[in-house]
Design a protein around this motif. Sequence first.
Motif, PDB file in Angstrom:
ATOM      1  N   MET A   1      19.184  36.631  35.362  1.00 20.02           N
ATOM      2  CA  MET A   1      20.235  36.151  36.271  1.00 20.02           C
ATOM      3  C   MET A   1      20.372  37.107  37.455  1.00 20.02           C
ATOM      4  N   ASP A   2      20.461  36.570  38.654  1.00 20.48           N
ATOM      5  CA  ASP A   2      20.618  37.395  39.851  1.00 20.48           C
ATOM      6  C   ASP A   2      21.979  38.096  39.850  1.00 20.48           C
ATOM      7  N   LYS A   3      21.994  39.299  40.373  1.00 18.05           N
ATOM      8  CA  LYS A   3      23.258  40.019  40.545  1.00 18.05           C
ATOM      9  C   LYS A   3      23.853  39.672  41.908  1.00 18.05           C
ATOM     10  N   ILE A   4      25.152  39.368  41.923  1.00 17.38           N
ATOM     11  CA  ILE A   4      25.799  38.927  43.167  1.00 17.38           C
ATOM     12  C   ILE A   4      27.182  39.583  43.286  1.00 17.38           C
ATOM     13  N   ILE A   5      27.500  40.047  44.472  1.00 18.11           N
ATOM     14  CA  ILE A   5      28.850  40.504  44.786  1.00 18.11           C
ATOM     15  C   ILE A   5      29.288  39.817  46.079  1.00 18.11           C
ATOM     16  N   ILE A   6      30.539  39.354  46.110  1.00 20.43           N
ATOM     17  CA  ILE A   6      31.070  38.693  47.297  1.00 20.43           C
ATOM     18  C   ILE A   6      32.375  39.358  47.706  1.00 20.43           C
ATOM     19  N   ALA A 189      27.697  33.580  34.166  1.00 16.41           N
ATOM     20  CA  ALA A 189      27.814  33.984  35.563  1.00 16.41           C
ATOM     21  C   ALA A 189      29.274  34.259  35.905  1.00 16.41           C
ATOM     22  N   THR A 190      29.496  35.217  36.791  1.00 11.64           N
ATOM     23  CA  THR A 190      30.842  35.481  37.284  1.00 11.64           C
ATOM     24  C   THR A 190      31.216  34.416  38.314  1.00 11.64           C
ATOM     25  N   MET A 191      32.424  34.530  38.860  1.00  7.31           N
ATOM     26  CA  MET A 191      32.846  33.587  39.884  1.00  7.31           C
ATOM     27  C   MET A 191      32.049  33.748  41.175  1.00  7.31           C
ATOM     28  N   ALA A 192      31.339  34.868  41.291  1.00 10.80           N
ATOM     29  CA  ALA A 192      30.451  35.056  42.445  1.00 10.80           C
ATOM     30  C   ALA A 192      29.149  34.292  42.273  1.00 10.80           C
ATOM     31  N   GLY A 193      28.890  33.800  41.057  1.00 14.16           N
ATOM     32  CA  GLY A 193      27.718  32.970  40.844  1.00 14.16           C
ATOM     33  C   GLY A 193      26.526  33.667  40.225  1.00 14.16           C
ATOM     34  N   GLY A 194      26.710  34.894  39.764  1.00 13.69           N
ATOM     35  CA  GLY A 194      25.597  35.621  39.164  1.00 13.69           C
ATOM     36  C   GLY A 194      26.095  36.693  38.215  1.00 13.69           C
ATOM     37  N   SER A 242      41.052  45.003  42.720  1.00 16.97           N
ATOM     38  CA  SER A 242      41.186  43.978  41.686  1.00 16.97           C
ATOM     39  C   SER A 242      40.521  42.682  42.116  1.00 16.97           C
ATOM     40  N   GLY A 243      40.697  42.319  43.387  1.00 16.11           N
ATOM     41  CA  GLY A 243      40.115  41.075  43.877  1.00 16.11           C
ATOM     42  C   GLY A 243      38.605  41.072  43.790  1.00 16.11           C
ATOM     43  N   LEU A 244      37.974  42.124  44.313  1.00 14.91           N
ATOM     44  CA  LEU A 244      36.521  42.201  44.243  1.00 14.91           C
ATOM     45  C   LEU A 244      36.052  42.413  42.811  1.00 14.91           C
ATOM     46  N   GLY A 245      36.813  43.199  42.051  1.00 13.18           N
ATOM     47  CA  GLY A 245      36.423  43.493  40.678  1.00 13.18           C
ATOM     48  C   GLY A 245      36.422  42.275  39.788  1.00 13.18           C
ATOM     49  N   PHE A 246      37.494  41.463  39.853  1.00 16.98           N
ATOM     50  CA  PHE A 246      37.545  40.299  38.964  1.00 16.98           C
ATOM     51  C   PHE A 246      36.537  39.235  39.390  1.00 16.98           C
ATOM     52  N   GLU A 247      36.379  39.058  40.693  1.00 19.76           N
ATOM     53  CA  GLU A 247      35.573  37.941  41.176  1.00 19.76           C
ATOM     54  C   GLU A 247      34.091  38.165  40.948  1.00 19.76           C
ATOM     55  N   SER A 248      33.652  39.401  41.105  1.00 18.66           N
ATOM     56  CA  SER A 248      32.223  39.686  40.986  1.00 18.66           C
ATOM     57  C   SER A 248      31.860  40.364  39.673  1.00 18.66           C
ATOM     58  N   SER A 249      32.872  40.600  38.798  1.00 21.79           N
ATOM     59  CA  SER A 249      32.586  41.101  37.453  1.00 21.79           C
ATOM     60  C   SER A 249      33.025  40.126  36.375  1.00 21.79           C
TER      61      SER A 249
END
Length: 362
Positions: A1-6, A189-194, A242-249
Amino acid sequence: MDKIIIAPGKYIQGAGVLARISDYVKNFGGKPVAIADDFVTGLVGGSVSSSFSANNCKLVFETFNGECSRQEIERLQGVCQSAGADVLLGIGGGKVLDTAKAVAYYCKLPVVVVPTIASTDAPTSALSVIYTPEGEFSEYLLLPKNPDMVMVDTQIVANAPSRLLVSGMGDALSTWFEARANVAASRNATMAGGAPTLAAQTLARLCYETLRTDGLKAKLAVENGVCTQAVENIIEANTLLSGLGFESSGIAGAHAIHNGLTRLEETHSMQHGEKVAFGTLTQLVLENAPLPEIQEVIDFCRSVGLPTCLADLGVTDVTREKLMPVAEAASAEGETIHNLPFEVTAEAVLAALLTADKLGSR
């Protein structure tokens, strides 16, 4: 699975930045519509309107009716279309911000998110939490991109009731524990899609460390209406980390349990983060986390005034019959609790709820 951060396109934080909002928004459009409730409009409407007037730009304010529901989203779509808006501002708390993001998505507009409190991690995310008009959780609306800009005036946040900042700490408290659970599961997948990136996991852990280091100091400062460095740090933790952490983790049990708790009418007056805090404690019990770690979370919650038991959430009639609908909703098919690295049943969630309540009541 690709790693993604948004992440949002731009994040701006500081005391007094709202007086300069039009300097930033003008890059997105010249026909802005702002959504805010009556209280927030009275609080910052004059300052925001003056900023746009100084740039010869007319701003249309529209009143938010209080719930991020499908009905409200559709109504505000009509407002934006009638006004010929080319950029949308959401100013206020989590529900108005989620509404603005949803309306902007359906209207295909850039969106600028302006939280006046730091009570949730909603501002930076590509997500809107949709409720029924009666306030019960309905669904997650996953958006194709994060807000174009997030602007946080920390002096305004510091002037808000301390309970709201503390509620944001409750929401942020779950970030690391849910991120950790997702990494352990490593199948969804996380909410970022990966898959989670190292950066997102590091932000999630930093969020928890910042809460423990500066949470109490920030609460005491806000109770006196002042904006200290601890307040700045907690606002960043509640909002950005928290926003970046929850969404991409990823999220897991704490937020699913929050969703289940909305089935109890007694909890409708409680803040989102207050319910998430107890959800975090329940998730740790469900995971059979070490008792010292559970106690550390309980001690933090008590230090800042977050709920540690169901009575703190207004639920005094604690029975299996009353809590089973909560457990069933939290463990429903498709809920994020199934991101935990083991099978979760309603019976297991019920047992964790009852045990967490006893641990937090001691």
